[in-house]
Structure formats: structure tokens, C-alpha cells
Design a protein around this motif. Structure first.
Motif, PDB file in Angstrom:
ATOM      1  N   MET A 110      -4.401  82.606  -5.919  1.00 17.04           N
ATOM      2  CA  MET A 110      -4.288  81.185  -6.200  1.00 17.04           C
ATOM      3  C   MET A 110      -5.618  80.472  -6.008  1.00 17.04           C
ATOM      4  O   MET A 110      -5.978  79.582  -6.789  1.00 17.04           O
ATOM      5  CB  MET A 110      -3.211  80.552  -5.318  1.00 17.04           C
ATOM      6  CG  MET A 110      -2.985  79.071  -5.593  1.00 17.04           C
ATOM      7  SD  MET A 110      -2.545  78.712  -7.325  1.00 17.04           S
ATOM      8  CE  MET A 110      -0.851  79.317  -7.381  1.00 17.04           C
ATOM      9  N   LEU A 111      -6.375  80.838  -4.986  1.00 14.38           N
ATOM     10  CA  LEU A 111      -7.692  80.225  -4.796  1.00 14.38           C
ATOM     11  C   LEU A 111      -8.599  80.494  -5.997  1.00 14.38           C
ATOM     12  O   LEU A 111      -9.389  79.638  -6.392  1.00 14.38           O
ATOM     13  CB  LEU A 111      -8.343  80.754  -3.514  1.00 14.38           C
ATOM     14  CG  LEU A 111      -7.694  80.316  -2.206  1.00 14.38           C
ATOM     15  CD1 LEU A 111      -8.309  81.065  -1.026  1.00 14.38           C
ATOM     16  CD2 LEU A 111      -7.828  78.805  -2.007  1.00 14.38           C
ATOM     17  N   THR A 112      -8.460  81.674  -6.591  1.00 14.15           N
ATOM     18  CA  THR A 112      -9.231  81.993  -7.794  1.00 14.15           C
ATOM     19  C   THR A 112      -8.739  81.171  -8.977  1.00 14.15           C
ATOM     20  O   THR A 112      -9.536  80.628  -9.746  1.00 14.15           O
ATOM     21  CB  THR A 112      -9.123  83.496  -8.109  1.00 14.15           C
ATOM     22  OG1 THR A 112      -9.613  84.250  -6.993  1.00 14.15           O
ATOM     23  CG2 THR A 112      -9.939  83.853  -9.346  1.00 14.15           C
ATOM     24  N   LEU A 113      -7.429  81.071  -9.137  1.00 14.65           N
ATOM     25  CA  LEU A 113      -6.861  80.272 -10.231  1.00 14.65           C
ATOM     26  C   LEU A 113      -7.263  78.807 -10.124  1.00 14.65           C
ATOM     27  O   LEU A 113      -7.522  78.147 -11.140  1.00 14.65           O
ATOM     28  CB  LEU A 113      -5.336  80.377 -10.226  1.00 14.65           C
ATOM     29  CG  LEU A 113      -4.710  81.629 -10.831  1.00 14.65           C
ATOM     30  CD1 LEU A 113      -3.195  81.568 -10.668  1.00 14.65           C
ATOM     31  CD2 LEU A 113      -5.081  81.754 -12.294  1.00 14.65           C
ATOM     32  N   MET A 114      -7.324  78.292  -8.914  1.00 10.50           N
ATOM     33  CA  MET A 114      -7.644  76.877  -8.733  1.00 10.50           C
ATOM     34  C   MET A 114      -9.074  76.533  -9.148  1.00 10.50           C
ATOM     35  O   MET A 114      -9.423  75.368  -9.295  1.00 10.50           O
ATOM     36  CB  MET A 114      -7.369  76.442  -7.298  1.00 10.50           C
ATOM     37  CG  MET A 114      -5.885  76.264  -7.012  1.00 10.50           C
ATOM     38  SD  MET A 114      -5.524  75.284  -5.521  1.00 10.50           S
ATOM     39  CE  MET A 114      -6.025  76.415  -4.232  1.00 10.50           C
ATOM     40  N   GLU A 115      -9.900  77.559  -9.368  1.00 10.33           N
ATOM     41  CA  GLU A 115     -11.238  77.309  -9.896  1.00 10.33           C
ATOM     42  C   GLU A 115     -11.182  76.695 -11.294  1.00 10.33           C
ATOM     43  O   GLU A 115     -12.129  76.067 -11.742  1.00 10.33           O
ATOM     44  CB  GLU A 115     -12.039  78.617  -9.949  1.00 10.33           C
ATOM     45  CG  GLU A 115     -12.506  79.102  -8.596  1.00 10.33           C
ATOM     46  CD  GLU A 115     -13.517  78.159  -7.990  1.00 10.33           C
ATOM     47  OE1 GLU A 115     -14.632  78.061  -8.523  1.00 10.33           O
ATOM     48  OE2 GLU A 115     -13.195  77.499  -6.990  1.00 10.33           O
TER      49      GLU A 115
END
Length: 311
Positions: A110-115
Motif C-alpha cells: 500500500m505504501l508503494t501504491l500510495m506513491e
């Protein structure tokens, strides 16, 4: 500054750090933002601050948004060398984990997606979904209208909803997954490893910080070949580490993880996304710049027995 004033800030430190970490994906950056907020707290006229917790949340949130918007930060994240910084489960910087949304919001996936979100979309999503602030409170924190908060939240959810999310696993399941993964990867044979991987599995590695960009692999055969090569002991690897590490099973950011430890530090982390009974994403990190906080937490804990005593 008197003891009570410092204590008021310290009582909020973990919560502030967890907000900054979710917004920035970096423990080091989150610590910098929290320290800057402490400096501002020291300098503020606190007689006009009615609710210190709200004031501090506002400062940390906006410092994080400013950092996301900075030209330097955008460049660093665009050059292909950015990965979220991993945290061991139980690290207070991970913040609230009472709901499925809160737990998902801090996974590496999710932290990657939130980029993909704009800084404001990301801030609204984190404050609303992970910290349960009302749209009115979010608007006050970010100096936007309540309507704008609702619109940013809607766009953020739309961006994130179409992506496949990993399956939640408990600690026992995580250990079984990692043990199977390590055994298959270390076997030297392709078939056991491929059987654990989704056909469209992807893998990303920071190359232990030796590469200027992240290394990407796609497909079960290519990922299994990369993993078998990575697990093969060599003299060069041992010389690079300064000795022979051990391999442990753990949970990192809520996901099953292989943790490579040497003496009192973590020298590598491999985090697995699992959907159903298949591994869909493998994230390998061995750059010490990404593992500083993990190593700090590692030193404070009982690791339990390793999966591989001497790798």
C-alpha cells in the motif's frame, strides 16, 4: 522548556511518527519531521494552543506534505531507487492496527501504491482512513475545505481500489509461508519455488545499494532464477557481510518476511505479498540505509530460533 511541556510532546511522539511514516514511507524522513515538529513546539506560544494534540498533528501532516511536494523529494522518488522503508511488526511507528484498513495502509504494497496519489490525496487518505479523522478535522489539519477533503478521499480510494491487495496472515501462518519460501529458494531446484509463486509474480530488489536503480523481475521463472541465485552462498557475499548470517522468519509491515541477521544487525529483508496461497510480490532490501531502524528494533528483541543457522 519545562518537563510537563516536553512530556506532552513525548506522549504524542509515536502517533506523530506513525502519521509521518504513512505519508512518507520512510522511517528516517518520519523521524526528521517529528524532530522538526518538536522544534516548532518549543518555539510556539503555547498559551494560544488549545488542543496540543491537534496542533501537533497539523504541524506534522503539513511538514510531511511539504516534503512530498519538494522538487528534491519528487526527483529522488522518480529516479527508480525508492522503496518504502521496512519496519518490524510491533514497531510503534506502524501506528494503529485495529482495523483491516489501518493494517493495510502500512503494508509495503500500500505504501508503494500510495506513491501514485498526489501529496494532498495521500494526506487525506491517511488521516481519514488510518487515523479516523472526520472530513471536518482533515480540512482543519490541511487547511482545505471539507468538500475538498471529501473529493481527495474519493479520488484516493478510486486510485487504490482497483489494485490487488495481499491476504492478511497471522504470525504462525507468516512463519509457515517464510519457511516454505526459504526451503524452496535454497533447494537449488526450480520446481518447488515456482509452485509457490503466482504466474505473474513480480520481484524488486535494491541490489544491496550497489545499484543506482531498483532491479525488477517479472514472471515465475525469472523470479525463481533470481531467488535461487540470491540464495546461493558465495565467498563474495560472505566477505561483503563480514561473516556468515542466519535466516529468520518474521513479519514486516504486516507481511511475511525473511530476515537475514548477522551479529546484532539486520543485513537483509525479503518481504512477501501473498494472495490466496500464492506469493505475488517479492521485495528484497539489503541497503543498510533502508535497514537502520529495523536493525535498531532487532537488537531490542528476542529473535527466536533461525530457519537457517548458518547461511
Amino acid at each position: 522548556m519545562d518537563t510537563a511541556t516536553v512530556g506532552r510532546f513525548e506522549a504524542n511522539r509515536d502517533r506523530l511518527a506513525s502519521i509521518a511514516y504513512r505519508l512518507l514511507g520512510s522511517a528516517a524522513d518520519a523521524e526528521d519531521v517529528v524532530q522538526e515538529s518538536f522544534i516548532r513546539w518549543q518555539a510556539a506560544d503555547r498559551t494560544h494552543i488549545k488542543v496540543p494534540e491537534a496542533w501537533l498533528t497539523k504541524v506534522v501532516s503539513n511538514l510531511s506534505v511539504d516534503r512530498l511536494r519538494s522538487a528534491k523529494e519528487r526527483h529522488e522518488r522518480a529516479v527508480g531507487a525508492w522503496l518504502p522503508e521496512p519496519l518490524l511488526d510491533g514497531d510503534p511507528m506502524l501506528g494503529p492496527a485495529d482495523t483491516a484498513v489501518q493494517r493495510e495502509s502500512v503494508t509495503l504494497a500500500m505504501l508503494t501504491l500510495m506513491e501514485r496519489l498526489s501529496p494532498m490525496e495521500r494526506a487525506v487518505y491517511v488521516l481519514r482512513e488510518a487515523f479516523s479523522h472526520s472530513h471536518g478535522e482533515v480540512a482543519e489539519i490541511l487547511d482545505i475545505t471539507e468538500s475538498a477533503s471529501q473529493q481527495h478521499a474519493l479520488r484516493a480510494r478510486r486510485h487504490l481500489a482497483s489494485e490487488r491487495t495481499a491476504t492478511e496472515v497471522d504470525a504462525d501462518s507468516a512463519r509457515r509461508i517464510v519457511e516454505a519460501f526459504v526451503a524452496a529458494s535454497a533447494s537449488g531446484r526450480t520446481e518447488p519455488l515456482v509452485s509457490l509463486l503466482a504466474d505473474d509474480v513480480t520481484a524488486v530488489s535494491d541490489g544491496a545499494g550497489l545499484s543506482a536503480k531498483l532491479l525488477h523481475f517479472a514472471g515465475a521463472k525469472k523470479v525463481s532464477a533470481m531467488l535461487r541465485a540470491g540464495f546461493k552462498p558465495t565467498r563474495a557475499k560472505h566477505e561483503l557481510l563480514g561473516g556468515t548470517p542466519s535466516v529468520f522468519a518474521g513479519t514486516v509491515n504486516g507481511s511475511p518476511a525473511m530476515i537475514v541477521g548477522f551479529e546484532d544487525r539486520v543485513v537483509g529483508v525479503v518481504v512477501l505479498d501473498v494472495v490466496g496461497d500464492e506469493i505475488t510480490t517479492v521485495r528484497g532490501m539489503a541497503s543498510q540505509a533502508r535497514l537502520h531502524r529495523v536493525s535498531e528494533e532487532w537488537r531490542r528483541r528476542d529473535h527466536g530460533p533461525p530457519i537457517i543457522e548458518s547461511w
